[in-house]
Write a protein that holds these residues in place. Structure first.
Motif, PDB file in Angstrom:
ATOM      1  N   ARG A  14      43.820  51.049  52.164  1.00 26.76           N
ATOM      2  CA  ARG A  14      43.288  51.669  50.984  1.00 26.76           C
ATOM      3  C   ARG A  14      43.868  51.300  49.791  1.00 26.76           C
ATOM      4  NH1 ARG A  14      45.887  57.038  51.861  1.00 26.76           N
ATOM      5  NH2 ARG A  14      46.923  56.540  50.020  1.00 26.76           N
ATOM      6  N   PHE A  15      45.029  50.645  49.526  1.00 26.44           N
ATOM      7  CA  PHE A  15      45.328  49.916  48.444  1.00 26.44           C
ATOM      8  C   PHE A  15      44.802  48.770  48.101  1.00 26.44           C
ATOM      9  CE2 PHE A  15      49.941  51.768  48.540  1.00 26.44           C
ATOM     10  CZ  PHE A  15      49.410  52.797  47.257  1.00 26.44           C
ATOM     11  N   SER A  29      45.956  42.932  40.851  1.00 23.73           N
ATOM     12  CA  SER A  29      44.765  43.796  40.456  1.00 23.73           C
ATOM     13  C   SER A  29      45.247  44.773  39.107  1.00 23.73           C
ATOM     14  CB  SER A  29      44.111  44.372  41.442  1.00 23.73           C
ATOM     15  OG  SER A  29      42.834  45.090  40.856  1.00 23.73           O
ATOM     16  N   THR A  56      37.747  46.665  44.979  1.00 24.46           N
ATOM     17  CA  THR A  56      36.705  47.302  44.002  1.00 24.46           C
ATOM     18  C   THR A  56      36.805  46.919  42.362  1.00 24.46           C
ATOM     19  OG1 THR A  56      36.271  48.728  46.133  1.00 24.46           O
ATOM     20  CG2 THR A  56      35.443  49.217  43.757  1.00 24.46           C
ATOM     21  N   GLU A  57      38.137  47.399  42.337  1.00 25.01           N
ATOM     22  CA  GLU A  57      38.459  47.160  40.820  1.00 25.01           C
ATOM     23  C   GLU A  57      38.518  45.742  40.357  1.00 25.01           C
ATOM     24  OE1 GLU A  57      42.315  48.890  40.668  1.00 25.01           O
ATOM     25  OE2 GLU A  57      41.681  51.006  40.908  1.00 25.01           O
ATOM     26  N   VAL A  98      47.269  43.337  45.308  1.00 25.69           N
ATOM     27  CA  VAL A  98      46.881  44.774  44.733  1.00 25.69           C
ATOM     28  C   VAL A  98      47.440  44.841  43.336  1.00 25.69           C
ATOM     29  CG1 VAL A  98      47.633  47.024  45.061  1.00 25.69           C
ATOM     30  CG2 VAL A  98      46.537  45.720  46.994  1.00 25.69           C
ATOM     31  N   GLU A 103      41.579  47.728  49.512  1.00 28.62           N
ATOM     32  CA  GLU A 103      40.292  47.890  49.276  1.00 28.62           C
ATOM     33  C   GLU A 103      40.080  48.571  47.826  1.00 28.62           C
ATOM     34  OE1 GLU A 103      37.890  46.753  51.034  1.00 28.62           O
ATOM     35  OE2 GLU A 103      39.495  45.822  52.170  1.00 28.62           O
ATOM     36  N   ARG A 104      40.590  49.310  47.402  1.00 24.85           N
ATOM     37  CA  ARG A 104      40.716  49.731  46.119  1.00 24.85           C
ATOM     38  C   ARG A 104      40.694  48.600  45.094  1.00 24.85           C
ATOM     39  NH1 ARG A 104      44.551  54.360  44.937  1.00 24.85           N
ATOM     40  NH2 ARG A 104      46.231  52.781  44.557  1.00 24.85           N
TER      41      ARG A 104
END
Length: 124
Positions: A84-85, A52, A91-92, A49, A87-88
């Motif tokens: 949640r972190f 990213s 996606t980014e 995360v 998956e975001r």
């Protein structure tokens, strides 16, 4: 190790990435010293995360692939906030790299041994 990890997640949520980087690396090292294989997955994913968030999308995808392969045989449940972190960030990173490049980096990560995945994450 768990406290540092949780504080790092809060820092990521606030966009305070440099302190999060330090905390996550410390958490990962501590879990390695404890020989806690299940514990390695969580900071590894959080470092994905972070990668990213630092626009190091190929590294993020590779770390996510490695973490997925380490998680599956352990049968670990996923924490809601971490999901949640993650998956975001996925996606980014997928949007930044494109589906094909993201998929290649993810699969390359899935093929890594744990030590190589940890080394990649600690190099952030």
């Amino acid at each position: 190790a768990i406290g540092a990890h949780n504080l790092a997640l809060a820092k990521i949520g606030l966009g305070d990435l440099e302190p999060a980087r330090i905390l996550l690396k410390d958490s990962l090292r501590a879990r390695l010293e404890l020989s806690w294989p299940e514990g390695v997955v969580f900071p590894l994913e959080a470092l994905g995360v972070l990668a990213s968030g630092l626009s190091r999308h190929e590294t993020a995808a590779t770390i996510f692939g490695a973490a997925r392969m380490l998680r599956e045989p352990l049968g670990l449940h996923e924490e809601h906030i971490e999901t949640r972190f993650r998956e975001r960030a996925i996606t980014e990173s997928r949007a930044a790299l494109g589906d094909d490049a993201f998929g290649r980096a993810f699969e390359a990560g899935a093929a890594l041994a744990e030590a190589a995945a940890v080394a990649l994450a600690l190099d952030l």
